[in-house]
Write a protein that holds these residues in place. Sequence first.
Motif, PDB file in Angstrom:
ATOM      1  N   SER A 153       7.229   4.579  10.603  1.00  0.00           N
ATOM      2  CA  SER A 153       7.757   3.223  10.769  1.00  0.00           C
ATOM      3  C   SER A 153       6.693   2.171  10.489  1.00  0.00           C
ATOM      4  O   SER A 153       6.936   1.187   9.776  1.00  0.00           O
ATOM      5  N   ARG A 156       5.896   1.887   6.884  1.00  0.00           N
ATOM      6  CA  ARG A 156       7.112   1.679   6.063  1.00  0.00           C
ATOM      7  C   ARG A 156       7.434   2.913   5.228  1.00  0.00           C
ATOM      8  O   ARG A 156       7.734   2.825   4.041  1.00  0.00           O
ATOM      9  N   THR A 246       5.295  -2.186  17.450  1.00  0.00           N
ATOM     10  CA  THR A 246       5.354  -0.875  18.098  1.00  0.00           C
ATOM     11  C   THR A 246       4.917  -0.956  19.554  1.00  0.00           C
ATOM     12  O   THR A 246       5.560  -0.388  20.456  1.00  0.00           O
TER      13      THR A 246
END
Length: 289
Positions: A153, A156, A246
């Motif tokens: 994540s 990407r 995050t």
Amino acid sequence: RLDASDFESQAAFLAALRTESTRKQLQQTIAAYEQNLAAATDRLQRAQNAVNGKTEPELSACKAAEQQADALYRQLTAQTAVTAKELSDLQKAQLQLQELEKKMGTLQDAYQTAASLAETARGNNPSRLTFSAFVLQAILDDVLQAANLRLTSMSRGRYSLSRTGDVLDARRENGLNIEVTDSFTGVARPVKTLSGGELFLASLSLALGLSDVVQAYAGGIRLDTILVDEGFGTLDSEALDMAIRTLTDLQKGGRLVGIISHVSELRERISARLEVIPGQRGSTTVFHV
């Protein structure tokens, strides 16, 4: 004639009188004796003739040799007794060794499986993989799986971490090395080839993945606090945004997230912070809530 003989009386004469057969036997015995006497006399005469003019040999040297031989015989007899005792002891020791060899064979058969397991557990195998490293591999696989959920994540979808099982050094334990797979190139490469910012994101993902695995393994234990010391200065604005997002998601999940950093951009994104201000008389602190 009786009076002229050596017999004292007629009774003595009759007592000494022999039968014809007895007289013949006596005559034969006398004849044989005389014959043997004549042969012995002849041999004696011939022996005397053979030694006439000869001197008796000196026997002192022979007696000395006999004494030496007797002493050597006694010495060898004693040595033989000692050797026989040593031989007996060696035979007993041999029997004991044979018994021990049988017991050793039994023990080897009994503990062969245990020895094989011990060798395997110590890493005596082509992969140089110990039992502890095998267990750590399983844990590391779980940590990497949890870490990749966040690293994918934050990058990407570009990076993912995996464990390599290659033997890099036969003298050391192997199987705990990590490599990164770049989806842009489709090639796996060492983690050390990542840039500073990328390495920070990978480290942060591993730390968070380890936290998740520890909580899952512990059963009921929860790590409510996470501290991140520096590392944000190597991130570009996009990577910094992903890292903050995050950590914010972790905070929303009920964890206390602490960040230690000199990056000024973090001040705008963190509402509650403790700011340390250096001065000539020392540093001061200010709470911003």
